[in-house]
Design a protein around this motif. Structure first.
Motif, PDB file in Angstrom:
ATOM      1  N   ARG A 295     -34.278  -3.934  72.149  1.00 31.70           N
ATOM      2  CA  ARG A 295     -34.233  -3.325  70.819  1.00 31.70           C
ATOM      3  C   ARG A 295     -35.479  -3.697  70.007  1.00 31.70           C
ATOM      4  O   ARG A 295     -36.047  -2.857  69.302  1.00 31.70           O
TER       5      ARG A 295
ATOM      6  N   LEU B  66     -25.131  -9.255  70.892  1.00 30.02           N
ATOM      7  CA  LEU B  66     -25.988  -8.670  71.931  1.00 30.02           C
ATOM      8  C   LEU B  66     -26.509  -9.769  72.857  1.00 30.02           C
ATOM      9  O   LEU B  66     -26.728 -10.907  72.429  1.00 30.02           O
TER      10      LEU B  66
ATOM     11  N   ALA C  84     -34.579  -1.609  63.897  1.00 37.35           N
ATOM     12  CA  ALA C  84     -33.958  -2.254  65.066  1.00 37.35           C
ATOM     13  C   ALA C  84     -32.431  -2.255  64.935  1.00 37.35           C
ATOM     14  O   ALA C  84     -31.711  -2.253  65.933  1.00 37.35           O
ATOM     15  N   LEU C  85     -31.950  -2.222  63.700  1.00 38.12           N
ATOM     16  CA  LEU C  85     -30.499  -2.229  63.445  1.00 38.12           C
ATOM     17  C   LEU C  85     -29.879  -0.838  63.601  1.00 38.12           C
ATOM     18  O   LEU C  85     -28.669  -0.685  63.454  1.00 38.12           O
TER      19      LEU C  85
ATOM     20  N   LEU D 283     -30.537  -8.490  64.225  1.00 33.36           N
ATOM     21  CA  LEU D 283     -29.763  -8.217  65.445  1.00 33.36           C
ATOM     22  C   LEU D 283     -28.909  -9.429  65.822  1.00 33.36           C
ATOM     23  O   LEU D 283     -27.743  -9.302  66.187  1.00 33.36           O
ATOM     24  N   ARG D 284     -29.511 -10.612  65.713  1.00 35.67           N
ATOM     25  CA  ARG D 284     -28.762 -11.827  66.040  1.00 35.67           C
ATOM     26  C   ARG D 284     -27.620 -12.053  65.042  1.00 35.67           C
ATOM     27  O   ARG D 284     -26.557 -12.540  65.388  1.00 35.67           O
TER      28      ARG D 284
ATOM     29  N   PHE E 220     -24.960  -8.432  65.245  1.00 33.95           N
ATOM     30  CA  PHE E 220     -24.476  -7.818  66.482  1.00 33.95           C
ATOM     31  C   PHE E 220     -24.260  -8.882  67.558  1.00 33.95           C
ATOM     32  O   PHE E 220     -24.941  -9.903  67.570  1.00 33.95           O
TER      33      PHE E 220
ATOM     34  N   ILE F 150     -31.392  -7.669  73.013  1.00 32.43           N
ATOM     35  CA  ILE F 150     -32.207  -7.944  71.825  1.00 32.43           C
ATOM     36  C   ILE F 150     -33.679  -7.660  72.124  1.00 32.43           C
ATOM     37  O   ILE F 150     -34.368  -6.988  71.348  1.00 32.43           O
TER      38      ILE F 150
ATOM     39  N   ALA G 115     -35.948  -9.624  65.422  1.00 26.89           N
ATOM     40  CA  ALA G 115     -34.667  -9.927  66.071  1.00 26.89           C
ATOM     41  C   ALA G 115     -33.633 -10.509  65.104  1.00 26.89           C
ATOM     42  O   ALA G 115     -32.443 -10.550  65.414  1.00 26.89           O
TER      43      ALA G 115
END
Length: 243
Positions: free
Chosen positions: A117, A109, A153-154, A103-104, A107, A114, A100
């Motif tokens: 994803r 989200l 994940a990205l 992502l944190r 993005f 999250i 994660a």
């Protein structure tokens, strides 16, 4: 998707990339082979802007990026996912939080997005039920998969692998190669794999590039490479035949 035009990179008096020209098509898996010190990893670092060329151009997804500033390069880097030789996971974070992390950071989200994803990325690399474990509690081969999950994940358009099977046993090496092939096809990414393993390249590459002294000495499909008469290519092939 990516094109190098007359790319030159020097370190002091040493020229590592010497007028390199290469087009990489969208969606293809391309292996870059060569002995140590021939500029394979330097090529990857030029793509993501960690190094800048001394001469020549780099085109990524329609943009010439070789002279971009850090700020200009940021959206280019978001298109690229890099998987390093070592997993480079955060020991203090759980597997879930490792995946994660990007992502944190990059993005905006929701927690539900999250979670979705992260779950999808871990499923794609065939890992389930270890989300709450720490990296030290899973095998090295599994850590490699987590590092891959963190990258995909990205949702990058380009996947860059720097010696992804170094330090792995033959069974795990085959599994990681299969993953690279499956993910590239499923996610429709353009994948560049820096390696010294001709066996892996022959198994999954659409095309293989062989570098020597900063220049391309062979380029073609696995079948075309098998017919090459270049001494370095023949040396690589010898290793495969006698493995």
């Amino acid at each position: 998707m990516i094109e190098f035009k007359n790319l030159v990179k020097r370190f002091g008096t040493r020229t590592v990339l010497n007028g390199l020209n290469l087009e990489i098509r969208e969606g293809e898996i391309i292996f870059v082979l060569g002995t140590s010190g021939t500029g394979k990893s330097v090529l990857l670092k030029n793509i993501v802007g960690l190094l800048k060329p001394d001469e020549g151009e780099i085109w990524i997804d329609g943009e010439e990026v070789s002279q971009f500033t850090e700020d200009q390069y940021f959206p280019i880097r978001k298109k690229c996912g890099m998987v390093f030789q070592h997993p480079a996971l955060f020991d203090s974070l759980t597997i879930y939080e490792n995946v994660a992390f990007g992502l944190r950071r990059h993005f905006q989200l929701s927690e539900d997005e999250i979670k979705a994803r992260v779950g999808k990325a871990l499923n794609l690399v065939h890992i389930q039920g270890v989300e709450e474990k720490r990296p030290a509690q899973i095998s090295y081969g599994m850590q490699k998969r987590v590092s891959l999950a963190r990258t995909i994940a990205l949702q990058p358009k380009i996947l860059l692998f720097d010696e992804p099977t170094t330090g792995l046993d033959p069974v795990t090496t085959t599994a990681v190669n299969q993953l690279i092939q499956d993910l590239s096809k499923k996610l429709r990414t353009t994948s560049i794999v820096v390696s010294h393993d001709m066996n892996c390249a022959l198994s999954i590459a659409d095309r293989i590039v062989v570098l020597d002294k900063g220049q391309i000495v062979a380029l073609g499909t696995p079948d075309e490479l098998k017919r090459s008469t270049h001494p370095l290519v023949k040396d690589f092939l010898e290793e495969v035949l006698h493995a």
